[in-house]
Every structure is written in structure tokens, then in C-alpha cells.
Design an enzyme around this catalytic site. Structure first.
Site, PDB file in Angstrom:
ATOM      1  N   CYS A   1       0.782  -1.117   0.194  1.00 33.40           N
ATOM      2  CA  CYS A   1      -0.100  -0.195  -0.001  1.00 33.40           C
ATOM      3  C   CYS A   1       0.847   1.046  -0.398  1.00 33.40           C
ATOM      4  CB  CYS A   1      -1.006   0.035   1.027  1.00 33.40           C
ATOM      5  SG  CYS A   1      -2.334  -1.679   1.713  1.00 33.40           S
TER       6      CYS A   1
ATOM      7  N   GLY B   1       1.023   0.410  -5.068  1.00 35.23           N
ATOM      8  CA  GLY B   1      -0.021  -0.951  -5.549  1.00 35.23           C
ATOM      9  C   GLY B   1      -0.757  -0.083  -6.360  1.00 35.23           C
TER      10      GLY B   1
ATOM     11  N   ASN C   1      -0.918   1.783   5.652  1.00 36.18           N
ATOM     12  CA  ASN C   1       0.198   0.910   4.878  1.00 36.18           C
ATOM     13  C   ASN C   1       0.859  -0.037   5.366  1.00 36.18           C
ATOM     14  OD1 ASN C   1       3.316   1.221   3.951  1.00 36.18           O
ATOM     15  ND2 ASN C   1       2.574  -0.340   2.967  1.00 36.18           N
ATOM     16  N   GLY C   2       0.634  -1.671   5.553  1.00 32.40           N
ATOM     17  CA  GLY C   2       1.557  -2.236   6.802  1.00 32.40           C
ATOM     18  C   GLY C   2       0.821  -3.756   6.892  1.00 32.40           C
TER      19      GLY C   2
ATOM     20  N   TYR D   1      14.156  -2.780  -3.400  1.00 33.54           N
ATOM     21  CA  TYR D   1      13.463  -2.718  -4.293  1.00 33.54           C
ATOM     22  C   TYR D   1      12.097  -1.957  -4.143  1.00 33.54           C
ATOM     23  CZ  TYR D   1       9.655  -5.112  -6.692  1.00 33.54           C
ATOM     24  OH  TYR D   1       8.725  -5.494  -7.815  1.00 33.54           O
TER      25      TYR D   1
END
Ligand code: SF4
Length: 495
Positions: free
Chosen positions: A24, A50, A125-126, A268
């Protein structure tokens, strides 16, 4: 943000796509005209985090408005009529990655709820590692869940909290959750940003316009750049930032602890033009390539990146090794994910849809291929094969992360451990499986050196590196809580 399914112990996702995926991106704006449009731009810059769904909740004079959809940000918010439905000077937004079939609109964030204190929207996010235990307990107490995401436990914990203020209710909720979270939340009186106590996922604060009264929160600095916001600082691990008409203030409700920022963001996930935790991602990736070349040099004619994420590391590798850098593989940017391909024959061609060999740069050459990671190994195998078919004499694969031996439970979509190539095979076997003449990964110490450390300090690594080490710093409560499945689950996940 991860979905709670009937088999919640698996790391999110089990598709055939042979790569890690960020789950996310989040974005929030306070006190700026066209806040929703700015949020759409911010989400567009965070599209790499995302690609399957997006949502925006705005706050205007007539209250909260929400729009969510499945697909890319431009498809959902590119229509002026949609943006006209999202008036106001404050907004929060969310990009979501999820596996196929679980991408239901009800799970698209930001989540919104009407409380006694007013409306409240939150984007996460997580991944929460005790969400299942909390959910069971909340359901027993009468909470009615509307989605299958772990993030919804925040909403219910805030709803049932006995504290009076929004901030105290939020702190009460945060103290009950385990896991990785960067949140942006919006209520009538403030925009709020939160990072978990270990700061696993990123969140930055920016300022719009220079007068100091318009503010932005975003997963990465690239989302500040697109809206013309100035970077102010990272939100600190364990910090709650409250932005209202009085400005920005900070609360730190957790006991101080060493941070564990996700080291894979540098390898990445983050966009190369972002600055993460004070460190430019692009420069870091070049230094990773340099360390990789020092550790695993090999005679060759060209260094070729597997685009896009392998490019900066390959540049660093080529510079250090004194070998020409060439774009021997060309990426087609207009192709979706390989796993949507319907038949085995077409799926087998998948990598060729994304990557093509630049024959003129490969024919008769000894090639060093530089990529960011090997997950299942299927993509690496196809790429090595493609480079050989283009006439390469030798193919040496170099990887800018250590072997990925463990699954991530902190917000990154990874396969189960038994599907990770490095969990089952040593490097020599992996080289044979992917068909490379040689294969080498950067060492863990080399990766830390690229980040300016002497190496990995086992007592205080300073980063999460659990997918390389199995050193899970945040308790995996949902995993631990199911005794009957424990032996198999622990073996599966290497803890
Ligand atoms: Fe990042 Fe790996 Fe830790 Fe997940 S396990 S947060 S991918 S370093």
C-alpha cells in the site's frame, strides 16, 4: 493492510507473480485548495506501492465525501466529474495491492466511520500481526466488521475506546495492535499521521506553498515532489503527528525502542527518486551494486540490469567492476501483471511480454545480469533463458539482496516460505535451477555497508531484515496463537 482470510496465517498473497509487492501507499493533505486532486496526484506517484485499487476521502464544508475504485489511480480519479464530488481542503488517500479475487470494493481504503465525535477516515500501509486475535475479541464484543482487512480493527478499537478525545482513543487503539503500520487519518479537526514503534513502513511530512499552513503526509518523498511540497522530515518511529489549524504537533506515546525500518525498501520497493529515512534510494542502490561487485566479481563483457529495479545496482556494479553497462534487456511498460494470463502456454510467454532481449548487446558476450531479488525463481529462469537465446556466451546472475529465505509478515506480499527458492536450495543449486553459469547474492553485511554501516549488528540491526534472517522483531501473535497449527506454521515460516 492485509486481508484476513479463512487462512490468515499465510503471508498475504499467493499468486503466480514471481516478485515481492508493496502492499500500500498512503497520502494526506491538510488545508489546501483541491485537496482531493492533490491526493490523486500523490497516489499516482505512489502507484508502484499498489496497483489494484485506490480511494480518497475528502473533508469539505458539507462533511466527508468518499470515492473508491478498482484499478489504477488515473482510471479512478482521472475524470473531472469524480473529482468534483470530492470537495474540500483536506483529504486522505490510499493505493492498494491485493491478490486476485480478494480485491473487493469493500476492502478498498481509506476506511470511513461515523463516530460519536464525528467522521473519521483512515488509510493504512503495513500489516497487523495480531489482527485476527483482535478481530475475534471485537466480534465477541458485538463489533460488526464491514471488510476483511486487518486495518478495520483500528476503526473498532477507536469506536469502543472509553477515552474522550480522538487522539486518546487513537492512542488507546494503537497500544493494542502489533505489527507494521504507517497511517494517515482524517477527522473534523485534524489530519493525523502515525508510524509504528519500530518504524517498519515509511511516512514523511511535507509542506505546501511555503506559508506553513498547508501540509502533506505521504509514504514517500516522490509523492511530495509531484504536488510541489517541500520535504520537512520523516515521521519518526512511534510518533503521532497531529496537523490542525494551529500547525503541527507531535506525540510519542510508546516507550523508546530501536527502529527497524524495512531494508527491502532500499533494495526494491521505494521509488528510486525518493529519499527514505534521509538516504536517497537511487544512490543507495548504486552502492549496493558496488558492494556486490566487490564481493562477487567475475570476468565478463557487459553488465546488464533486469529492468527497472535492477538498473541503479547494475550501474554501481559496472562502475566498480570497470565493465560496460548496457541495456541488454528492454522492458515493456505497458504490460500488466503476468499472473492474469489465462493459459499455460501464454503464461510461459509472460516474461517476454514484460522483457525483451536486446540481441545486439548480448550476442557472443559474457553477460552479468543484475536483479534485485529471487523469489520463486521462475522469472530469473526465464530471463536467463531469454538472454542465452539471444546469443550470450555466458550468463552470470548477481542479486542486490541476500537470499530471501523467509516470508514477510509486515506488509509485503510474499509467497509462503516453502515457495521461496532460497528457503529450499543453496546458491549452487539455485544457479543450476535458473540455468545461470554462476549466481551470487550480496551478503547481509554488504547490504548494511551500502547503507553506511560497518555490517549487520546482530544486537541492534537498525533495520528489519527478517525475510533474509528470520529475525522477526514484532511478535507474530496470530501465528503463535493457534497451538494446533503451530508446528506446521512455524516450520512453514521459519520461526
Ligand atoms: Fe521488509 Fe523483509 Fe522486513 Fe518484510 S520482512 S518488512 S520485506 S525487510
Amino acid at each position: 493492510m492485509t486481508e484476513l482470510t479463512t487462512h490468515p496465517f499465510q503471508p498475504a498473497g499467493d499468486d503466480a507473480d514471481d516478485a515481492f509487492h508493496e502492499e500500500c501507499g498512503v497520502f494526506g493533505v491538510w488545508n489546501a485548495p483541491d485537496a482531493a486532486a492533490l491526493t490523486a496526484l500523490g497516489l499516482h506517484a505512489l502507484q508502484h506501492r499498489g496497483q489494484e485499487a485506490s480511494g480518497i476521502v475528502s473533508l469539505g464544508e458539507k462533511g466527508f465525501r468518499s470515492h473508491k475504485g478498482l484499478g489504477l489511480v488515473g482510471d479512478i480519479f482521472g475524470d473531472a466529474r469524480v473529482m468534483a464530488m470530492l470537495p474540500g481542503r483536506a483529504a486522505v488517500g490510499h493505493n492498494r495491492y491485493a491478490t486476485a479475487g480478494e480485491t473487493a470494493l469493500r476492502n478498498v481504503q481509506p476506511l470511513y466511520a461515523d463516530f460519536a465525535f464525528g467522521g473519521f477516515a483512515v488509510a493504512h500501509n503495513g500489516n497487523l500481526t495480531n489482527a485476527l486475535a483482535l478481530r475475534h475479541s471485537l466480534v465477541r464484543r458485538g463489533c460488526l466488521f464491514q471488510s476483511s482487512t486487518d486495518s478495520e480493527v483500528f476503526v473498532h478499537l477507536i469506536a469502543i475506546s472509553l477515552y474522550a478525545t480522538v487522539l486518546d482513543r487513537l492512542i488507546d487503539a494503537l497500544k493494542q495492535v502489533d505489527g507494521a503500520y504507517s497511517l494517515v487519518a482524517l477527522h473534523d479537526g485534524a489530519l493525523i499521521g502515525v508510524r509504528d514503534p519500530l518504524g517498519v513502513r515509511p511516512l514523511v511530512l511535507g509542506r505546501l506553498g511555503g506559508e506553513g499552513k498547508s501540509w502533506v503526509l505521504a509514504s514517500e518523498t516522490c509523492a511530495l515532489d509531484i504536488v510541489g511540497a517541500e520535504f520537512v522530515r520523516d515521521v519518526e518511529p512511534g510518533e503521532i503527528v497531529i496537523i490542525d489549524h494551529d500547525g503541527v504537533r507531535s506525540v510519542k506515546p510508546f516507550a523508546h525502542t530501536s527502529s527497524r525500518f524495512c531494508i527491502f525498501e532500499y533494495v526494491y520497493f521505494a521509488r528510486p527518486d525518493s529519499v527514505v529515512e534521509g538516504t536517497p534510494v537511487y544512490e543507495t542502490r548504486k552502492r549496493i551494486g558496488l558492494e556486490l561487485a566487490r564481493e562477487s566479481g567475475v570476468d565478463a563483457d557487459v553488465v546488464v540490469p533486469v529492468p527497472d529495479s535492477g538498473v541503479p545496482s547494475a550501474m554501481g556494479y559496472a562502475t566498480e567492476a570497470g565493465i560496460p553497462f548496457e541495456l541488454g534487456i528492454i522492458r515493456n511498460h505497458y504490460v500488466g501483471r503476468t499472473f492474469i494470463e489465462p493459459t499455460d502456454t501464454i503464461r510461459h510467454l509472460g516474461v517476454k511480454l514484460k522483457h525483451s532481449a536486446n540481441r545486439a548487446m548480448l550476442q557472443g558476450k559474457r553477460v552479468i545480469l543484475v536483479d534485485d531479488s529471487i523469489v520463486r525463481g521462475t522469472t530469473s529462469k526465464k530471463i536467463v533463458e531469454m538472454v542465452r537465446q539471444a546469443g550470450a556466451k555466458e550468463v552470470h546472475m548477481r542479486i542486490s539482496s541476500p537470499p530471501t529465505t523467509h516470508s514477510c509478515f509486515y506488509g509485503i506480499d510474499t509467497p509462503e516460505r516453502d515457495k521461496l527458492l532460497a528457503a529450499k536450495h543453496d546458491v549452487a543449486e539455485m544457479a543450476r535451477i535458473i540455468g545461470a553459469d554462476s549466481l551470487a547474492f550480496i551478503s547481509l553485511d554488504g547490504l548494511y555497508r551500502a547503507l553506511g554501516r560497518k555490517g549487520r549488528d546482530a544486537k541492534d540491526p537498525g533495520y528489519c531484515d527478517a525475510c533474509f534472517t528470520g529475525d522477526y522483531a514484532i511478535p507474530l501473535t496470530d501465528l503463535e496463537g493457534h497451538a494446533e497449527r503451530r508446528p506446521a506454521l512455524l516450520a512453514l515460516n521459519g520461526v
